[in-house]
Scaffold this active site. Structure first.
Site, PDB file in Angstrom:
ATOM      1  CG  HIS A 121      -4.477   8.249  12.866  1.00  0.00           C
ATOM      2  ND1 HIS A 121      -3.929   7.100  12.341  1.00  0.00           N
ATOM      3  CD2 HIS A 121      -4.978   8.945  11.806  1.00  0.00           C
ATOM      4  CE1 HIS A 121      -4.090   7.097  11.030  1.00  0.00           C
ATOM      5  NE2 HIS A 121      -4.727   8.203  10.677  1.00  0.00           N
ATOM      6  CB  CYS A 135      -8.460   9.737  10.100  1.00  0.00           C
ATOM      7  SG  CYS A 135      -7.074   9.862   8.980  1.00  0.00           S
ATOM      8  CB  THR A 163     -12.887  -4.014  -1.670  1.00  0.00           C
ATOM      9  OG1 THR A 163     -12.663  -2.836  -2.467  1.00  0.00           O
ATOM     10  CG2 THR A 163     -13.919  -4.897  -2.340  1.00  0.00           C
TER      11      THR A 163
HETATM   12  N1  LIG Z   1      -8.061   5.026   6.071  1.00  0.00           N
HETATM   13  C1  LIG Z   1      -8.460   6.003   6.887  1.00  0.00           C
HETATM   14  O1  LIG Z   1      -8.133   6.031   8.107  1.00  0.00           O
HETATM   15  C2  LIG Z   1      -9.328   7.107   6.373  1.00  0.00           C
HETATM   16  C3  LIG Z   1      -9.852   8.009   7.280  1.00  0.00           C
HETATM   17  C4  LIG Z   1     -10.662   9.064   6.830  1.00  0.00           C
HETATM   18  C5  LIG Z   1     -10.920   9.163   5.472  1.00  0.00           C
HETATM   19  N2  LIG Z   1     -10.391   8.264   4.602  1.00  0.00           N
HETATM   20  C6  LIG Z   1     -10.724   8.427   3.185  1.00  0.00           C
HETATM   21  O2  LIG Z   1     -11.568   7.335   2.788  1.00  0.00           O
HETATM   22  C7  LIG Z   1     -11.290   7.002   1.424  1.00  0.00           C
HETATM   23  C8  LIG Z   1     -10.951   5.515   1.341  1.00  0.00           C
HETATM   24  O3  LIG Z   1      -9.824   5.248   2.159  1.00  0.00           O
HETATM   25  P1  LIG Z   1      -9.342   3.771   2.472  1.00  0.00           P
HETATM   26  O4  LIG Z   1      -8.259   3.946   3.464  1.00  0.00           O
HETATM   27  O5  LIG Z   1     -10.473   2.874   2.779  1.00  0.00           O
HETATM   28  O6  LIG Z   1      -8.685   3.354   1.048  1.00  0.00           O
HETATM   29  P2  LIG Z   1      -8.456   1.918   0.418  1.00  0.00           P
HETATM   30  O7  LIG Z   1      -8.253   0.904   1.465  1.00  0.00           O
HETATM   31  O8  LIG Z   1      -7.394   2.098  -0.604  1.00  0.00           O
HETATM   32  O9  LIG Z   1      -9.848   1.583  -0.319  1.00  0.00           O
HETATM   33  C9  LIG Z   1     -10.283   2.305  -1.443  1.00  0.00           C
HETATM   34  C10 LIG Z   1     -11.638   1.778  -1.886  1.00  0.00           C
HETATM   35  O10 LIG Z   1     -12.103   2.572  -2.972  1.00  0.00           O
HETATM   36  C11 LIG Z   1     -12.421   1.735  -4.080  1.00  0.00           C
HETATM   37  N3  LIG Z   1     -12.160   2.465  -5.310  1.00  0.00           N
HETATM   38  C12 LIG Z   1     -10.991   2.986  -5.744  1.00  0.00           C
HETATM   39  N4  LIG Z   1     -11.162   3.612  -6.937  1.00  0.00           N
HETATM   40  C13 LIG Z   1     -12.474   3.474  -7.255  1.00  0.00           C
HETATM   41  C14 LIG Z   1     -13.264   3.881  -8.343  1.00  0.00           C
HETATM   42  N5  LIG Z   1     -12.751   4.572  -9.374  1.00  0.00           N
HETATM   43  N6  LIG Z   1     -14.574   3.567  -8.353  1.00  0.00           N
HETATM   44  C15 LIG Z   1     -15.111   2.875  -7.327  1.00  0.00           C
HETATM   45  N7  LIG Z   1     -14.421   2.454  -6.247  1.00  0.00           N
HETATM   46  C16 LIG Z   1     -13.110   2.751  -6.224  1.00  0.00           C
HETATM   47  C17 LIG Z   1     -11.520   0.541  -3.908  1.00  0.00           C
HETATM   48  O11 LIG Z   1     -12.053  -0.532  -4.653  1.00  0.00           O
HETATM   49  P3  LIG Z   1     -11.106  -1.698  -5.260  1.00  0.00           P
HETATM   50  O12 LIG Z   1     -10.788  -2.615  -4.110  1.00  0.00           O
HETATM   51  O13 LIG Z   1     -12.006  -2.325  -6.265  1.00  0.00           O
HETATM   52  O14 LIG Z   1      -9.917  -1.028  -5.831  1.00  0.00           O
HETATM   53  C18 LIG Z   1     -11.609   0.347  -2.389  1.00  0.00           C
HETATM   54  O15 LIG Z   1     -12.828  -0.299  -2.067  1.00  0.00           O
HETATM   55  C19 LIG Z   1     -10.193   7.946   0.956  1.00  0.00           C
HETATM   56  O16 LIG Z   1     -10.782   9.066   0.330  1.00  0.00           O
HETATM   57  C20 LIG Z   1      -9.541   8.367   2.260  1.00  0.00           C
HETATM   58  O17 LIG Z   1      -8.920   9.628   2.155  1.00  0.00           O
HETATM   59  C21 LIG Z   1      -9.612   7.241   5.013  1.00  0.00           C
END
Ligand SMILES: NC(=O)c1ccc[n+]([C@@H]2O[C@H](COP(=O)([O-])OP(=O)(O)OC[C@H]3O[C@@H](n4cnc5c(N)ncnc54)[C@H](OP(=O)(O)O)[C@@H]3O)[C@@H](O)[C@H]2O)c1
Length: 323
Positions: free
Chosen positions: A227, A132, A12
């Site tokens: 970015h 990223c 999500t």
């Molecule tokens: N955004 C970027 O550009 C990027 C780039 C590289 C790496 N990352 C890494 O990728 C990861 C996710 O980033 P994002 O930007 O996609 O974050 P996000 O939009 O906040 O999404 C987080 C996701 O993790 C789920 N989640 C949170 N806590 C959880 C738990 N305890 N058990 C199971 N699912 C859980 C959330 O589910 P709910 O909706 O149910 O809360 C949501 O689906 C992070 O570790 C981040 O550092 C992000």
């Protein structure tokens, strides 16, 4: 494993949404969506249809009915959920920082050190996906280092809000443009942010240059996706700007833009390439070059890079099974 059973964990979120989009585009069929208990039972788009979100628990992921798991949850959730999935036999690619700098866990950008991913097949089946900003940076530093030896690098980043997740994207959308500002929303390790420290440590690990001097200033800008990075490198041997641009033109995953075009987040958003431009001499350094890049942080900076790693793992596993 012609039709792998795939779990997208964090389905999500900002990265999970793009992961599902890319998997549908690549015609993967057996895909399940997982997120926290908050989202269990809701639906997420997948191709022309939807998937019902399941709660990601150690038991659900450790049931042994998944061949591949792509994790985009936070570090603590990854530490809880990745091991049971891997121990039950799934190949795991984790996008959090949980495993990136841990010895024995490959940290992979396929264009730079793809062969490292296969080490996970005979160990714990876990590969880490870099930050990223690290991914596009190493795509560009790799060919320059190979040709002329990298002596040091300095980077200034201009990072979009989607790098901080789906909630921050909604906040920016709701905000009055007059309230937009630059922020440094990271935690601090002394006088450096953890983002700046990650960029150095991860680049050193991927490029296998453990002493590489690299300093960064990371800033978040009021841009939704994409970015950008201003990069200054010092090389061990002279390299003309023309030769550097030609090397980058030939590099996989990189697209060079010539003036009057230059990389922007808007041009990078929705595309797979690292856009590079403004390749020029840095007269402040011996054998110095400067350049500018932009990259879709949700695609090559996260979801796409992880799927490329997964495809290396799936091909490697199939080869071993056939041998
Ligand atoms: N955004 C970027 O550009 C990027 C780039 C590289 C790496 N990352 C890494 O990728 C990861 C996710 O980033 P994002 O930007 O996609 O974050 P996000 O939009 O906040 O999404 C987080 C996701 O993790 C789920 N989640 C949170 N806590 C959880 C738990 N305890 N058990 C199971 N699912 C859980 C959330 O589910 P709910 O909706 O149910 O809360 C949501 O689906 C992070 O570790 C981040 O550092 C992000």
């Amino acid at each position: 494993m012609s039709t792998p059973r795939i779990g997208v964990v964090g389905a999500t979120g900002a990265v999970g949404t793009i992961t599902l989009q890319l998997l549908a585009e690549r015609r993967y069929e057996h895909v399940r969506a997982f997120a926290s208990a908050r989202s269990a039972g809701s639906t997420v788009p997948f191709g022309p249809g939807t998937l019902t979100v399941e709660e990601a628990t150690p038991d659900a992921l450790g049931a042994g009915d998944l061949d591949l798991c792509l994790f985009s949850v936070g570090t603590s959730a990854s530490l809880e959920l990745v091991p049971p999935a891997a121990e039950a036999g799934a190949l795991c690619v984790d996008k959090s920082s949980a495993y990136r700098l841990v010895d024995g866990y490959p940290l992979v950008v396929p264009e730079v050190n793809g062969e490292r991913a296969l080490e996970a097949l005979s160990r714990h089946r876990i590969v880490a996906n870099p930050n990223c900003c690290t991914i596009p940076l190493t795509c560009v530093l790799g060919p320059l280092h190979e040709a002329a030896g990298l002596a040091r690098a300095r980077v200034a980043t201009y990072q979009s809000v989607s790098g901080a997740g789906a909630q921050r994207m909604q906040q920016l959308q709701a905000e009055e443009p007059a309230a937009h500002d630059l922020v440094m929303d990271w935690s601090w390790e002394g006088d450096e942010s953890d983002e700046e420290a990650k960029l150095r440590a991860e680049t050193r690990k991927i490029m296998e240059l453990p002493e590489l001097p690299l300093s960064a200033t990371c800033v978040r800008v009021p841009v939704m996706v994409g970015h950008s990075e201003a990069v200054w490198v010092e090389l061990e041997r002279p390299l003309s700007t023309e030769a550097a641009a030609d090397l980058l033109r030939a590099a996989p995953g990189v697209r060079v833009l010539d003036l009057p075009s230059f990389p922007t987040p808007a041009a990078a958003a929705g595309t797979d390439d690292v856009l590079v431009g403004r390749v020029r001499r840095d007269t402040a350094a011996e054998n110095g070059l400067a350049l500018y890049l932009s990259c879709d942080n949700l695609r090559k900076g996260a979801a796409l890079n992880a799927i490329q790693i997964a495809e290396l793992l799936l091909a490697g596993a199939a080869e071993r099974a056939a041998a």
